[in-house]
Design a protein around this motif. Sequence first.
Motif, PDB file in Angstrom:
ATOM      1  N   ALA A  97       4.380   8.813   5.682  1.00 20.87           N
ATOM      2  CA  ALA A  97       5.296   7.910   4.972  1.00 20.87           C
ATOM      3  C   ALA A  97       4.546   7.059   3.956  1.00 20.87           C
ATOM      4  N   ALA A  98       3.367   6.580   4.316  1.00 21.65           N
ATOM      5  CA  ALA A  98       2.582   5.765   3.391  1.00 21.65           C
ATOM      6  C   ALA A  98       2.197   6.568   2.155  1.00 21.65           C
ATOM      7  N   ALA A  99       1.830   7.830   2.350  1.00 22.96           N
ATOM      8  CA  ALA A  99       1.493   8.682   1.213  1.00 22.96           C
ATOM      9  C   ALA A  99       2.695   8.857   0.295  1.00 22.96           C
ATOM     10  N   HIS A 100       3.867   9.090   0.876  1.00 22.19           N
ATOM     11  CA  HIS A 100       5.090   9.231   0.075  1.00 22.19           C
ATOM     12  C   HIS A 100       5.431   7.930  -0.642  1.00 22.19           C
ATOM     13  N   LEU A 101       5.265   6.812   0.045  1.00 20.16           N
ATOM     14  CA  LEU A 101       5.546   5.515  -0.557  1.00 20.16           C
ATOM     15  C   LEU A 101       4.684   5.302  -1.800  1.00 20.16           C
ATOM     16  N   CYS A 102       3.479   5.859  -1.750  1.00 21.71           N
ATOM     17  CA  CYS A 102       2.539   5.717  -2.871  1.00 21.71           C
ATOM     18  C   CYS A 102       2.653   6.859  -3.878  1.00 21.71           C
ATOM     19  N   PRO A 154       8.143  -0.634  -4.789  1.00 24.75           N
ATOM     20  CA  PRO A 154       9.526  -0.560  -5.277  1.00 24.75           C
ATOM     21  C   PRO A 154      10.487  -0.151  -4.172  1.00 24.75           C
ATOM     22  N   ASP A 155      11.747  -0.456  -4.371  1.00 28.84           N
ATOM     23  CA  ASP A 155      12.783  -0.154  -3.382  1.00 28.84           C
ATOM     24  C   ASP A 155      13.106   1.334  -3.441  1.00 28.84           C
ATOM     25  N   THR A 156      12.585   2.086  -2.484  1.00 28.09           N
ATOM     26  CA  THR A 156      12.787   3.531  -2.416  1.00 28.09           C
ATOM     27  C   THR A 156      13.283   3.899  -1.025  1.00 28.09           C
ATOM     28  N   PRO A 157      13.793   5.121  -0.842  1.00 24.34           N
ATOM     29  CA  PRO A 157      14.260   5.515   0.495  1.00 24.34           C
ATOM     30  C   PRO A 157      13.181   5.415   1.570  1.00 24.34           C
ATOM     31  N   VAL A 158      11.948   5.808   1.243  1.00 24.05           N
ATOM     32  CA  VAL A 158      10.905   5.762   2.268  1.00 24.05           C
ATOM     33  C   VAL A 158      10.534   4.322   2.612  1.00 24.05           C
TER      34      VAL A 158
END
Length: 353
Positions: free
Chosen positions: A79-84, A333-337
């Motif tokens: 999840a952290a990778a996707h968030l970034c 930023p406000d994203t789904p993940v």
Amino acid sequence: MGAADSLTDAKSAEATVGERSASAPNALNALAAYLKDDMEACNREIVARMQSPVPLIPQLGAHLVAAGGKRLRPLLTLAAAHLCGYAAGPDRQRHIGLAACVEFIHTATLLHDDVVDESTLRRGLASANAVFGNKASVLVGDFLFARAFQLMTADGSLRVMEILSSASATIAEGEVLQMATQNDLSTPIEKYLEVIHGKTAALFAAACRVGAVVAARPDAEEQALEDFGTNLGMAFQLVDDALDYAADQQVLGKTVGDDMREGKITLPVLAAYQAADEEGRAFWQRVIEEGEQTDADLPHALDLIAKTDSINITLARAKRYAEDAVAALSVFPDTPVRKLLIDTAFYTVNRVH
């Protein structure tokens, strides 16, 4: 490692823990569903790396896989990778191997912990040491640590190795510190928090931080994810310690009251002891410090904990850590993940197992 009283920067954008509690029970399922492809790839990596020409190793590994588990720590890496902004692709697989690495570190520590604690249950099933014996559990735990370091080496980043190897050392320090405080009711709450930071929060923090590293994000985002993981891990362990005195044993998946039987110093016990009258303190000294326990002691301990509101004291502190975890994500930023990670923080303090 602080626990502020509010959500600070994130307060205006996000609801409080209590207001979001209705969504909490499904948060991990939702996060796993969002990361389904990556998690399946991670699970394949885990199974592949469990293989060995020594039959006992894959046999014990299969037992661990069958026992299931939340897989929260590898989920946090993914999840952290996707968030970034690091989504999977043909040449973007580093987060998969590192998620498996994180799970191997965690599983190795569980194998060793169950031997040290003489546990017979893990996630509602017989623990590996109960089935295969202590020697096999220790040695397979060593094997999993070695596999974890192979995965770190394969990643090729000294920064990643620094983060995960440091976390591994901190986990060991936390477990040794817990052993040193065992049976000691004079342990300050600050020392207890140091224990749970070492044994739990350090790996949560590392699991999150490496997600930013593989995405080559700036130091501020690395630090934000480490702060998120640290506070989430603190909340998670506080709730774990509360559940040992407040959960349904069949739902919890381990024997309720194990911490008391082992003389572990946790916040529910410290809060109950510090608020107790002379008779109550004598009881806790007998069962925790002297280790003299009877079948009637656990019900009495639960009654004393209830009378001193020690579970709610513990959960209130956990909620403050969860709020700090949410606040740490305000730089993204406000994203789904991001929303799913926020929901995971709420899930952590509202779970029942």
